[in-house]
Design a protein around this motif. Structure first.
Motif, PDB file in Angstrom:
ATOM      1  N   ILE A  40       0.834  -1.197   0.000  1.00  0.00           N
ATOM      2  CA  ILE A  40       0.000   0.000   0.000  1.00  0.00           C
ATOM      3  C   ILE A  40       0.873   1.253   0.000  1.00  0.00           C
ATOM      4  O   ILE A  40       1.970   1.246   0.549  1.00  0.00           O
ATOM      5  N   PRO A  41       0.387   2.329  -0.623  1.00  0.00           N
ATOM      6  CA  PRO A  41       1.160   3.571  -0.592  1.00  0.00           C
ATOM      7  C   PRO A  41       1.020   4.257   0.765  1.00  0.00           C
ATOM      8  O   PRO A  41       0.001   4.113   1.442  1.00  0.00           O
ATOM      9  N   PHE A  42       2.052   4.964   1.167  1.00  0.00           N
ATOM     10  CA  PHE A  42       1.956   5.779   2.376  1.00  0.00           C
ATOM     11  C   PHE A  42       1.074   6.971   2.028  1.00  0.00           C
ATOM     12  O   PHE A  42       1.250   7.591   0.986  1.00  0.00           O
ATOM     13  N   PRO A  43       0.080   7.278   2.873  1.00  0.00           N
ATOM     14  CA  PRO A  43      -0.856   8.354   2.524  1.00  0.00           C
ATOM     15  C   PRO A  43      -0.195   9.731   2.493  1.00  0.00           C
ATOM     16  O   PRO A  43       0.674  10.036   3.301  1.00  0.00           O
ATOM     17  N   GLN A  48      -4.158  11.730   4.616  1.00  0.00           N
ATOM     18  CA  GLN A  48      -4.170  11.606   6.071  1.00  0.00           C
ATOM     19  C   GLN A  48      -5.283  12.457   6.668  1.00  0.00           C
ATOM     20  O   GLN A  48      -5.988  12.026   7.578  1.00  0.00           O
ATOM     21  N   ALA A  49      -5.451  13.657   6.131  1.00  0.00           N
ATOM     22  CA  ALA A  49      -6.515  14.544   6.625  1.00  0.00           C
ATOM     23  C   ALA A  49      -7.894  13.961   6.315  1.00  0.00           C
ATOM     24  O   ALA A  49      -8.800  13.996   7.153  1.00  0.00           O
ATOM     25  N   ASP A  50      -8.045  13.393   5.116  1.00  0.00           N
ATOM     26  CA  ASP A  50      -9.337  12.825   4.712  1.00  0.00           C
ATOM     27  C   ASP A  50      -9.675  11.553   5.484  1.00  0.00           C
ATOM     28  O   ASP A  50     -10.819  11.339   5.875  1.00  0.00           O
ATOM     29  N   LEU A  51      -8.677  10.691   5.700  1.00  0.00           N
ATOM     30  CA  LEU A  51      -8.917   9.393   6.337  1.00  0.00           C
ATOM     31  C   LEU A  51      -8.880   9.462   7.860  1.00  0.00           C
ATOM     32  O   LEU A  51      -9.441   8.603   8.533  1.00  0.00           O
ATOM     33  N   GLU A  56      -4.374   5.966  11.028  1.00  0.00           N
ATOM     34  CA  GLU A  56      -3.384   6.276  12.062  1.00  0.00           C
ATOM     35  C   GLU A  56      -2.498   5.084  12.416  1.00  0.00           C
ATOM     36  O   GLU A  56      -1.378   5.277  12.877  1.00  0.00           O
ATOM     37  N   TRP A  57      -2.970   3.865  12.213  1.00  0.00           N
ATOM     38  CA  TRP A  57      -2.132   2.698  12.500  1.00  0.00           C
ATOM     39  C   TRP A  57      -0.827   2.792  11.705  1.00  0.00           C
ATOM     40  O   TRP A  57       0.224   2.395  12.193  1.00  0.00           O
ATOM     41  N   LEU A  58      -0.898   3.357  10.489  1.00  0.00           N
ATOM     42  CA  LEU A  58       0.277   3.463   9.636  1.00  0.00           C
ATOM     43  C   LEU A  58       1.035   4.770   9.875  1.00  0.00           C
ATOM     44  O   LEU A  58       2.258   4.770   9.993  1.00  0.00           O
ATOM     45  N   THR A  59       0.303   5.872   9.982  1.00  0.00           N
ATOM     46  CA  THR A  59       0.964   7.178  10.030  1.00  0.00           C
ATOM     47  C   THR A  59       1.565   7.522  11.386  1.00  0.00           C
ATOM     48  O   THR A  59       2.519   8.278  11.453  1.00  0.00           O
TER      49      THR A  59
END
Length: 135
Positions: A40-43, A48-51, A56-59
């Motif tokens: 998966i791509p890093f957001p 990040q703002a939209d999701l 957050e598990w990834l970011t």
């Protein structure tokens, strides 16, 4: 997408961050995490703002997990090196995929005081390695 949900990944990252799981289970969990992260791509900041909390598990969860696993690793335990090596593999993948956005995630944790022992732990490990002492 890809047969996983953000909630599953959040639970996996939380489990991997805990101190109560076996090294075998942690190794398996980290392998799964690396596989999913590689697909998966890093957001972006906008994603990040939209999701929001969904991603957050990834970011923020994965960077915090890496810091905790390295900081809490026992420099005298034989399995400590495996944990550190696997954690660094996750961090490298995250930084390669996320570039500046992933760097910002780690930086925010450093700024928030979430990594007080990280560099000391790495320094101690480097000194022991340099002297040829056991991990």
């Amino acid at each position: 997408g890809g047969g996983f949900s953000n909630q599953h990944m959040k639970s996996l990252v939380e489990l991997l961050s805990s101190r109560v799981i076996s090294k075998e289970l942690r190794r398996t969990g980290l392998s799964i995490l690396i596989q999913v992260m590689s697909e998966i791509p890093f957001p972006t900041k906008q994603e990040q703002a939209d999701l929001g909390h969904q991603i957050e598990w990834l970011t923020s969860g994965v960077p915090l997990m890496v810091i905790q696993l390295i900081s809490n690793s026992d420099p005298f335990a034989t399995d400590g090196d495996d944990t550190v090596r696997e954690s660094l593999s996750v961090a490298i993948l995250l930084l390669e995929k996320g570039r500046g956005n992933a760097q910002d995630a780690f930086y925010a944790l450093f700024q928030a005081g979430q990594a007080p022992h990280l560099f000391q732990t790495i320094r101690e490990r480097l000194i022991r390695a340099e002297r040829g002492l056991p991990a």
